[in-house]
Design a protein around this motif. Sequence first.
Motif, mmCIF file in Angstrom:
data_model
loop_
_atom_site.group_PDB
_atom_site.id
_atom_site.type_symbol
_atom_site.label_atom_id
_atom_site.label_comp_id
_atom_site.label_asym_id
_atom_site.label_seq_id
_atom_site.Cartn_x
_atom_site.Cartn_y
_atom_site.Cartn_z
ATOM 1 N N ARG A 169 1.319 7.898 -42.729
ATOM 2 C CA ARG A 169 1.325 6.447 -42.933
ATOM 3 C C ARG A 169 0.241 5.718 -42.154
ATOM 4 N N ARG A 179 -6.924 0.256 -45.109
ATOM 5 C CA ARG A 179 -5.939 -0.689 -44.585
ATOM 6 C C ARG A 179 -4.567 -0.027 -44.528
ATOM 7 N N VAL A 180 -3.821 -0.372 -43.492
ATOM 8 C CA VAL A 180 -2.463 0.140 -43.324
ATOM 9 C C VAL A 180 -1.487 -1.024 -43.397
ATOM 10 N N SER A 181 -0.415 -0.827 -44.134
ATOM 11 C CA SER A 181 0.636 -1.838 -44.221
ATOM 12 C C SER A 181 1.794 -1.408 -43.333
ATOM 13 N N LEU A 183 5.658 -2.176 -41.733
ATOM 14 C CA LEU A 183 6.861 -2.770 -42.294
ATOM 15 C C LEU A 183 7.362 -4.006 -41.556
ATOM 16 N N ASP A 185 6.121 -6.988 -38.049
ATOM 17 C CA ASP A 185 5.016 -7.636 -37.345
ATOM 18 C C ASP A 185 4.326 -6.610 -36.433
ATOM 19 N N ARG A 243 -7.564 -2.030 -39.773
ATOM 20 C CA ARG A 243 -7.022 -3.142 -40.548
ATOM 21 C C ARG A 243 -5.542 -2.849 -40.779
ATOM 22 N N VAL A 244 -4.700 -3.628 -40.097
ATOM 23 C CA VAL A 244 -3.251 -3.435 -40.175
ATOM 24 C C VAL A 244 -2.609 -4.752 -40.567
ATOM 25 N N SER A 245 -1.863 -4.733 -41.625
ATOM 26 C CA SER A 245 -1.192 -5.957 -42.085
ATOM 27 C C SER A 245 0.320 -5.768 -42.023
ATOM 28 N N GLY A 246 1.006 -6.808 -41.561
ATOM 29 C CA GLY A 246 2.455 -6.766 -41.485
ATOM 30 C C GLY A 246 3.097 -7.144 -42.802
ATOM 31 N N LEU A 247 4.340 -6.723 -42.968
ATOM 32 C CA LEU A 247 5.081 -7.021 -44.185
ATOM 33 C C LEU A 247 6.126 -8.086 -43.864
#
Length: 313
Positions: A169, A179-181, A183, A185, A243-247
Amino acid sequence: MGKHVIVGAGQVGAHLAGRLVERGHDVVVVTRSGSGPDGVEKVAADVADQARLTEVAKNAEALYNCVNPRYIRWTQDWPPMAASFLGTAEATGAVLVTLSNLYVYGPVDGPMTEDLPLAATGTKGRVRARMWRDALAAHQEGRIRMTELRGSDYYGPGSTDQAYIGEVRFVKPLLAGKRVSFLSDPSVPHAWTYLPDVAEALAIAGTDERALGRAWHVPTGPAVATLDVAERLCEIAGAPAPRVSGLPRPVFNAIGLFSPLIKELRETRYQFDKPYVLDSSAFESTFGMAPTPLDDALKTIIAAHREQAPASN
């Protein structure tokens, strides 16, 4: 040196087998399929079959519960397996070493210590709390000898796709510049427990009588935000900036309408909504074991990733 039986050959069981072999023990690894790492005896068995497990564990000094049933089947699968472990430990005299987690405490304000009440609010936490109470009662009644180790979310070489910051992951996509999402913050500090440290702690607990009769926290470093882990990983590896984005929670909940796994994760989402801090000082001071520093762990993870990369291309 004696016989040690490990049930489960996943991300923890394989590491533990290696640790015990290094110590000179005879190691038996039990899985449903009969798989396992090299250098050990491999046995195919259903852990819920107490007669079979007792046969395998005959003359064993320690029996390690490193099983991880499917997340969506904990309420169905854990009770018969837990009963089998208890019965086998009683019949053979082997020390039962159970690998557990922090769900048993439920939402907590401040660092988690082993003396916290078992106040799980979710089904999975209550399942684990019941397992602990049953095992502790059997120990106090003199029917078995046992101990339990609890760690936070795992990371490290050999991690599975269930690990939030594991190889699949997190590590592989970030080092590839993708980019990694995440789950939740990714800026919230969280305790991460290194897989080789889990194995080392289990090996200690299974061979030292001071561990018996209580629960311990696996040596775990300071809580670190997922973003910070990503930045150190990429910096050490010389990879592009992460690049890490929260869900967001509404999106997370919506996905749960279609994904049974995400639906199950709702009850443990609280672990990522505010700082999640683990105090492992009791084990560290008693057994003289410190957690692996984050940078050292990441260097090992990167090296393992690069060693595996040619085979995956």
